[in-house]
Design a protein around this motif. Sequence first.
Motif, PDB file in Angstrom:
ATOM      1  N   LEU A   1      48.649  44.427  43.396  1.00 11.06           N
ATOM      2  CA  LEU A   1      47.341  43.902  42.988  1.00 11.06           C
ATOM      3  C   LEU A   1      46.197  44.632  43.684  1.00 11.06           C
ATOM      4  O   LEU A   1      45.192  44.967  43.064  1.00 11.06           O
ATOM      5  N   VAL A   2      46.375  44.871  44.978  1.00  6.11           N
ATOM      6  CA  VAL A   2      45.272  45.452  45.755  1.00  6.11           C
ATOM      7  C   VAL A   2      45.234  46.979  45.613  1.00  6.11           C
ATOM      8  O   VAL A   2      44.175  47.560  45.343  1.00  6.11           O
ATOM      9  N   ALA A   3      46.392  47.622  45.780  1.00  5.41           N
ATOM     10  CA  ALA A   3      46.396  49.088  45.808  1.00  5.41           C
ATOM     11  C   ALA A   3      46.342  49.702  44.409  1.00  5.41           C
ATOM     12  O   ALA A   3      45.655  50.699  44.205  1.00  5.41           O
ATOM     13  N   PHE A   4      47.054  49.118  43.480  1.00  2.00           N
ATOM     14  CA  PHE A   4      47.139  49.762  42.160  1.00  2.00           C
ATOM     15  C   PHE A   4      46.181  49.157  41.141  1.00  2.00           C
ATOM     16  O   PHE A   4      45.631  49.843  40.313  1.00  2.00           O
ATOM     17  N   LEU A   5      46.009  47.815  41.194  1.00  2.00           N
ATOM     18  CA  LEU A   5      45.063  47.214  40.244  1.00  2.00           C
ATOM     19  C   LEU A   5      43.655  47.120  40.820  1.00  2.00           C
ATOM     20  O   LEU A   5      42.743  46.613  40.158  1.00  2.00           O
ATOM     21  N   GLN A   6      43.526  47.585  42.072  1.00  2.00           N
ATOM     22  CA  GLN A   6      42.206  47.684  42.720  1.00  2.00           C
ATOM     23  C   GLN A   6      41.485  46.335  42.835  1.00  2.00           C
ATOM     24  O   GLN A   6      40.260  46.282  42.815  1.00  2.00           O
ATOM     25  N   LEU A   7      42.265  45.255  42.942  1.00  2.00           N
ATOM     26  CA  LEU A   7      41.613  43.955  43.143  1.00  2.00           C
ATOM     27  C   LEU A   7      41.198  43.833  44.601  1.00  2.00           C
ATOM     28  O   LEU A   7      41.793  44.455  45.479  1.00  2.00           O
ATOM     29  N   SER A   8      40.192  43.015  44.838  1.00  2.00           N
ATOM     30  CA  SER A   8      39.788  42.779  46.226  1.00  2.00           C
ATOM     31  C   SER A   8      40.948  42.083  46.949  1.00  2.00           C
ATOM     32  O   SER A   8      41.587  41.181  46.398  1.00  2.00           O
ATOM     33  N   ALA A   9      41.207  42.529  48.195  1.00  2.68           N
ATOM     34  CA  ALA A   9      42.316  41.929  48.955  1.00  2.68           C
ATOM     35  C   ALA A   9      42.091  40.432  49.134  1.00  2.68           C
ATOM     36  O   ALA A   9      43.038  39.645  49.108  1.00  2.68           O
ATOM     37  N   PHE A  10      40.818  40.050  49.302  1.00  4.52           N
ATOM     38  CA  PHE A  10      40.511  38.634  49.498  1.00  4.52           C
ATOM     39  C   PHE A  10      40.928  37.825  48.272  1.00  4.52           C
ATOM     40  O   PHE A  10      41.647  36.826  48.376  1.00  4.52           O
ATOM     41  N   VAL A  11      40.494  38.286  47.108  1.00  2.00           N
ATOM     42  CA  VAL A  11      40.783  37.543  45.871  1.00  2.00           C
ATOM     43  C   VAL A  11      42.291  37.569  45.571  1.00  2.00           C
ATOM     44  O   VAL A  11      42.899  36.537  45.281  1.00  2.00           O
ATOM     45  N   ALA A  12      42.879  38.763  45.680  1.00  2.00           N
ATOM     46  CA  ALA A  12      44.298  38.893  45.315  1.00  2.00           C
ATOM     47  C   ALA A  12      45.193  38.054  46.230  1.00  2.00           C
ATOM     48  O   ALA A  12      46.060  37.313  45.752  1.00  2.00           O
ATOM     49  N   THR A  13      44.965  38.159  47.538  1.00  2.00           N
ATOM     50  CA  THR A  13      45.871  37.430  48.442  1.00  2.00           C
ATOM     51  C   THR A  13      45.536  35.938  48.492  1.00  2.00           C
ATOM     52  O   THR A  13      46.389  35.121  48.792  1.00  2.00           O
ATOM     53  N   LEU A  14      44.288  35.597  48.167  1.00  2.00           N
ATOM     54  CA  LEU A  14      43.951  34.162  48.049  1.00  2.00           C
ATOM     55  C   LEU A  14      44.744  33.570  46.878  1.00  2.00           C
ATOM     56  O   LEU A  14      45.304  32.469  46.967  1.00  2.00           O
ATOM     57  N   ALA A  15      44.801  34.344  45.795  1.00  2.00           N
ATOM     58  CA  ALA A  15      45.542  33.878  44.611  1.00  2.00           C
ATOM     59  C   ALA A  15      47.041  33.786  44.917  1.00  2.00           C
ATOM     60  O   ALA A  15      47.682  32.782  44.576  1.00  2.00           O
TER      61      ALA A  15
END
Lengths: 326, 330
Positions: free
Chosen positions: B128-142
Amino acid sequence: MRKRMAAFAGMALASALALTGCSGSASGTAEGSEDTFKVAAFTAGYGTPGGKSTLDDFVEKGEALGWDVTLYTSEFDYDKINTDVTSAITQGVDAILAGFPDPRQVSPLVNAAKNANIPIFSIDGGVEPNDDFVVDVTFRQQQLAELTVGALEEAMGGLSGKDVMVIGHDPHIGIMTRSNIAQELLKAGGANIAGGEMKQVLNPGTSQEEALKFVTDYLQANPEGLDGVWVGWDHAALGATQAINEAGRDDIFVTGVDALGIAVNEIKKDGPFYGSVFQDWTSVVDQVVGDMDAYQKSGTLPSENFVEVEGTLIDRSNVDGFTPAL
Amino acid sequence: MTKTDTLPATTTAPRVRERASISQLFWQGGTIVALIVLIAFFTAMRPDVFLSFGNMRNILEQIAILTIIAVGQTVVMVVGDFDLSVGTNATLSGATAASLMIGGTPIPLAIVAGLCVGLLVGVVNGLLVAFLQLSAFVATLATMTTVGGLAFIATSGTTLYGMPEDFFWIGQGRPMGIPMPIFFAVAAAIILWLVLRFTTLGRRWYAVGGNAEVARLSGVNVRWTRFLAFAVAGLASAIGGIILVSRLGSASSASGNNYMMLAVAAVFLGMTILKSGQANVGGTLVGVGIIGVMSNGLNIIGVNTYIQQVLTGLIIIAAVTLSALKARKS
């Protein structure tokens, strides 16, 4: 541009279809609700063994009676519960089941229910009569405290001069009430409260580890300063028991409340875990389901709005014949 | 006149240097000084208890699982991200292993399955973070929320118990009188310190954390490097969660959740140690030490847990403020 327009149109079409689907299902439910008795059940304590099994039991028994039961849960998040149940009231329900509610934190949904004239039936919703509920069936906290303090007294050979740690959790109204009663009973019996005041667990979900640390650290500082640990619920009592076992002590005793299966196993070992109280939530659910059934059939509300039932002490004398429900 | 003008300049120069060195010492050594001050304070309060062997062992045992999870978090924070799912991941991994063991799965297989679950969560975060470029905060919160829900499903909201006795050796064994979790914590810290300090991968992690674009232009595969950091954090969380289940002899739906906040706090505390303000294993260990000493010391002198929580929060604020100020200075 054309691609963007197509994508936009596609999204709009998908949204329209989704909305159509949603509205179709909602209208179907609304039509069904004319015949079906609709119940909104909620609990903020679905993450606790007792909370989950009790509410699951209610849903199962309600559905067996043909009710349409929707269960709303959270992890001690009353804001979510208030929002969910208030919108359920707006959509139309016939009755509400409050599972282990904190009466101090459900005012928005209570007001919404009052305005819509929907009765709230409660399980373990406090320690005194509350007009917010047409009935609240709960265990008598005084009796739970007396049973456990009595068991601790028996294990320690009296209370006078004994050092007893009390572990509670004030955000939970039932635990807070029985913990304070137990503390007063211990003091009245001549026991000293270890550390001078009740220890407060911060998070029930991590209470076993928190209690383990409390007792380990306390014993480290006061190896001869502890004779017993009174704990308001079993999960934390297990942590206290583990700390005593790890300290290699066989002269310090623990009591809990809930009679969880794992606690019952500890009691069977004749170790520090001396006793716990079984609360028969199944019979409480039966009683509330019976009250709700009467309301559905005849509109009759329970004659009393506060019913206290009694727990059973599980200790070395009867543990072998006891089958835990949780 | 000239003399009088020049004299103060020569006398103030050492003072400025002195001030600079004190200031530098404060920025770089403040966290270590804080740990020493805390130890001195609690020793003074309970001289017969606090520094005893038994209590030192106690503290080390109490922070062992946090150490494992925090060093995993350190790797993610080295690359400039953070992972909010480490706590619920620890809970889910431990609960998965416990559930399988109760169902009759052999201990090693159940442990491997638990580790795989943790790794998988880390892999998802990495994707999610490295390949889909989501914010680490949003991705890991989810993922934290999702994994927390899965933990409820894995435990059915109740307490799992009845694992084989042999499994408890991992969390309750005491070879040479030293609790087993301490050995695991030491091993995890050493391994990750070695990887960060002496391997190409470690240098790539630091390079990405320092400046991802420069790292990319230098030939570092930024996406894979960040992805691996999250995978490591997931695996470390799973190790911590499985040891926690063994230590407690039970698995509940939220038993490891608190570790996320403490792990982030420990890494932030540790970031103040390096001049660069980067996350590092040594600093994280100091941070974990501060949290452990605080908790144990306050329990020993009988401070209310609510006040303990306030103090822990204040320490986190202080650490974050120090890190931020330091970042501005550099």
